[in-house]
Scaffold this active site. Structure first.
Site, PDB file in Angstrom:
ATOM      1  N   ARG A  14     -10.300 -11.625   2.192  1.00 41.35           N
ATOM      2  CA  ARG A  14     -11.149 -12.691   1.646  1.00 41.35           C
ATOM      3  C   ARG A  14     -10.451 -14.048   1.728  1.00 41.35           C
ATOM      4  O   ARG A  14     -11.111 -15.077   1.846  1.00 41.35           O
ATOM      5  CB  ARG A  14     -11.567 -12.324   0.205  1.00 41.35           C
ATOM      6  CG  ARG A  14     -10.431 -12.213  -0.758  1.00 41.35           C
ATOM      7  CD  ARG A  14     -10.815 -11.447  -2.026  1.00 41.35           C
ATOM      8  NE  ARG A  14     -10.867  -9.995  -1.805  1.00 41.35           N
ATOM      9  CZ  ARG A  14     -11.205  -9.096  -2.725  1.00 41.35           C
ATOM     10  NH1 ARG A  14     -11.554  -9.483  -3.949  1.00 41.35           N
ATOM     11  NH2 ARG A  14     -11.213  -7.810  -2.446  1.00 41.35           N
ATOM     12  N   LYS A  30       0.835  -1.202   0.000  1.00 41.99           N
ATOM     13  CA  LYS A  30       0.000   0.000   0.000  1.00 41.99           C
ATOM     14  C   LYS A  30       0.870   1.253   0.000  1.00 41.99           C
ATOM     15  O   LYS A  30       2.003   1.214   0.476  1.00 41.99           O
ATOM     16  CB  LYS A  30      -0.860   0.021   1.275  1.00 41.99           C
ATOM     17  CG  LYS A  30      -1.981  -1.001   1.315  1.00 41.99           C
ATOM     18  CD  LYS A  30      -2.762  -0.893   2.620  1.00 41.99           C
ATOM     19  CE  LYS A  30      -3.899  -1.903   2.678  1.00 41.99           C
ATOM     20  NZ  LYS A  30      -4.934  -1.690   1.670  1.00 41.99           N
TER      21      LYS A  30
HETATM   22  N1  BES Z   1      -8.100  -3.782   4.556  1.00 40.36           N
HETATM   23  C1  BES Z   1      -8.281  -3.377   3.202  1.00 40.36           C
HETATM   24  C2  BES Z   1      -9.599  -2.604   2.986  1.00 40.36           C
HETATM   25  C3  BES Z   1      -9.766  -1.312   3.748  1.00 40.36           C
HETATM   26  C4  BES Z   1      -9.523  -0.101   3.108  1.00 40.36           C
HETATM   27  C5  BES Z   1     -10.210  -1.296   5.038  1.00 40.36           C
HETATM   28  C6  BES Z   1      -9.708   1.085   3.786  1.00 40.36           C
HETATM   29  C7  BES Z   1     -10.387  -0.099   5.718  1.00 40.36           C
HETATM   30  C8  BES Z   1     -10.144   1.092   5.085  1.00 40.36           C
HETATM   31  C9  BES Z   1      -8.284  -4.588   2.291  1.00 40.36           C
HETATM   32  O1  BES Z   1      -7.501  -5.641   2.695  1.00 40.36           O
HETATM   33  C10 BES Z   1      -7.761  -4.141   0.959  1.00 40.36           C
HETATM   34  O2  BES Z   1      -6.627  -3.800   0.900  1.00 40.36           O
HETATM   35  N2  BES Z   1      -8.609  -4.167  -0.059  1.00 40.36           N
HETATM   36  C11 BES Z   1      -8.234  -3.770  -1.364  1.00 40.36           C
HETATM   37  C12 BES Z   1      -8.765  -4.798  -2.325  1.00 40.36           C
HETATM   38  C13 BES Z   1      -8.234  -4.648  -3.722  1.00 40.36           C
HETATM   39  C14 BES Z   1      -6.751  -4.971  -3.749  1.00 40.36           C
HETATM   40  C15 BES Z   1      -8.994  -5.585  -4.617  1.00 40.36           C
HETATM   41  C16 BES Z   1      -8.834  -2.397  -1.628  1.00 40.36           C
HETATM   42  O3  BES Z   1      -9.928  -2.117  -1.141  1.00 40.36           O
HETATM   43  O4  BES Z   1      -8.183  -1.590  -2.266  1.00 40.36           O
HETATM   44 MN    MN Z   2      -5.503  -5.476   2.019  1.00 47.51          MN
END
Ligand code: BES
Ligand code: MN
Ligand code: ZN
Length: 488
Positions: free
Chosen positions: A340, A266
């Site tokens: 997931r 990230k």
């Molecule tokens: N933990 C994150 C989602 C999240 C984002 C929670 C902001 C709380 C606040 C999750 O694991 C994630 O990174 N999701 C990705 C999925 C994508 C790579 C398909 C996302 O939402 O960008």
């Molecule tokens: Mn994630």
């Protein structure tokens, strides 16, 4: 937790007095008595502030006389439209306005004991604070509010309602505390240890180690964990308060104690938010604790998958194929879509081991749900209209609102893989929905609902009953679902 007591109605001779005012309602007995004892300070104060009891407003009167430090009134809105939500919000507004007062008497004459307990609950929830890491706060900067005496003509009714409300508040605080902890402290093992301590409440707690999970074949969950020096845990909590042998209700939580994204790392800005990527697991833990504290007549299991998603030298790579506990294979195209993968194994294990009446999972799963619903509703996905309707109603009643999102085979096509049974991302369109489609492949046709709480698990500003920070979202909602429909 703020200390709450209920006692017979009589005017305090010192400290602070809190009042509840409905628009258009006649002054209550205690209000009139306090006005008289202060030589009309309340009438004058309300008039100068144009305070009429509108919802969401408060009025503070300092040094009103009669031995009192302060009188604070909170508006309940229109008389005749007073709901549990409004009572709680007014209680929360009072707590915020009374932070500088050590002991407060709250006049609730005119309300039932159960209504008084809702006001107290709102105050308690708003007065929550996570301050264990502050070592240098000056005493004068610390909130002083520590005790609330609720003056009620129905102490018996209030105490009965409060016993239940207080159990839920404890569960919410457990959830908030866990989500507030920094990620260097709250590793999967630490969270598992803290859950084990809840066995003192009467929960049966069982822990799966990486060795156990390897033996079982949790390839999806372990693939996420393998980049971290902090080993994974799956923790199973049981509360058997219902009929012996009756199938349990099941609650499953995503517990990523820190989500760097892994190799699909990230951006730096805001990454600290990913300490609360275990808020789903925290809510499941808090819920199970509250069921145990209030000895709820229901059988329930709570399962949490605890991992840290790190880009270590042994981390999984984009392109890896893992074999889930269900036997289905997954092509991991983005290591940041890890929640997931964790849920896949824990949900399959849950339905296989417990044959539950239904499963509800909670997960801070997608950023996309924040784009869809903002911070006002959590996303609800379900394969069962009845369960979805009950959850939606529990959301309205508890104030933890849900909005149902669509699912369908067209969305499911988006997670087809070229080389495995599925891939773990479905592209930008409908990102929360394709995440739900993925999870649905691991529920084995059980009744199921998925709550995407990425937008509701953390508050960036104060709300009436939720101070800025971890919200504990899900505890009240699911406690309400259970008490409204599933207790024997
Ligand atoms: N933990 C994150 C989602 C999240 C984002 C929670 C902001 C709380 C606040 C999750 O694991 C994630 O990174 N999701 C990705 C999925 C994508 C790579 C398909 C996302 O939402 O960008
Ligand atoms: Mn994630
Ligand atoms: Zn995550």
């Amino acid at each position: 937790m703020l200390d709450v007591r209920f006692s017979a109605s009589s005017l305090p001779a010192s400290g602070a007095l809190a009042l509840l005012v409905a628009e258009g309602a006649a002054p209550s007995g205690l209000w009139q008595a306090a006005d008289a004892a202060t030589g009309g300070a309340i009438s004058r104060g309300f008039a100068s502030a144009d305070f009429t009891g509108k919802e969401g407003t408060t009025c503070s009167i300092l040094a009103p006389g009669g031995g009192l430090n302060r009188i604070v009134a909170a508006g309940l809105g229109k008389d005749g439209e007073i709901s549990e939500r409004r009572l709680e919000d007014a209680g929360g507004a009072l707590a915020a306005a009374l932070a500088r007062e050590a002991t407060v008497s709250l006049a609730t004459d005119g309300l039932s004991g159960a209504q008084a307990a809702h006001v107290a609950l709102g105050a308690v929830l708003r007065a929550y604070r996570f301050d264990i890491y502050r070592t240098k706060e000056k005493p004068e900067d610390k909130p002083k509010f520590a005790g609330l005496t609720v003056l009620t003509t129905d102490a018996a009714g209030a105490n009965a309602a409060w016993a239940k409300a207080q159990a839920v508040a404890r569960g919410i605080f457990i959830a908030r505390d866990l989500a507030s902890e920094p990620p260097n402290i709250l590793t999967p093992i630490e969270m598992s240890n803290r859950i084990e301590k809840l066995s003192a409440l009467g929960l049966a707690v069982e822990v799966l180690t990486p060795e156990d999970m390897t033996r079982l074949g949790f390839g999806a969950l372990l693939g996420v964990a393998q980049g971290s020096a902090n080993p994974a845990r799956t923790v199973i909590m049981r509360w058997d308060g219902g009929r012996a042998g009756e199938a349990p209700l099941a609650f499953v939580g995503k517990g990523v104690t820190f989500d760097t994204g892994g190799i699909s790392i990230k951006p730096a800005a805001g990454m600290e938010d990913m300490k609360w990527d275990m808020a789903g697991a925290a809510a499941v833990t808090g819920l199970m604790a509250s069921l145990a504290v209030r000895r709820a007549p229901v059988n329930a299991v709570g399962l949490v998958g605890l991992v840290e998603n790190m880009p270590g030298s042994n981390a999984q790579r984009p392109g890896d194929v893992v074999k889930s506990y269900s036997g289905q294979t997954i092509e991991v195209l983005n290591t940041d879509a890890e929640g997931r993968l964790v849920l896949a194994d824990v949900l399959w294990y849950c339905q296989e081991k417990f044959a539950p009446r239904f499963m509800v999972d909670l997960a801070t799963l997608t950023g996309a749900i924040i784009i869809s619903l903002g911070h006002e509703h959590a996303g609800l996905f379900s394969n069962d209209d009845d369960l979805a309707a009950k959850l939606t109603a529990a959301g309205l009643a508890s104030g933890e609102r849900l909005w149902r999102m669509p699912m369908g085979k067209e969305y499911d096509k988006q997670i087809k893989s070229d080389i495995a049974d599925m891939k773990n991302i479905g592209g930008r369109p409908g990102g929360s929905i394709t995440a739900a489609q993925f999870i649905a492949r691991f529920v084995n046709d059980k009744k199921w609902a998925h709550l995407d709480i990425a937008g509701t698990a953390w508050a960036t500003k104060d709300h009436p009953t939720v101070p800025k920070g971890a919200t504990g979202f899900g505890v009240r909602l699911l406690d309400r679902l259970i008490s409204d429909h599933f207790e024997t």
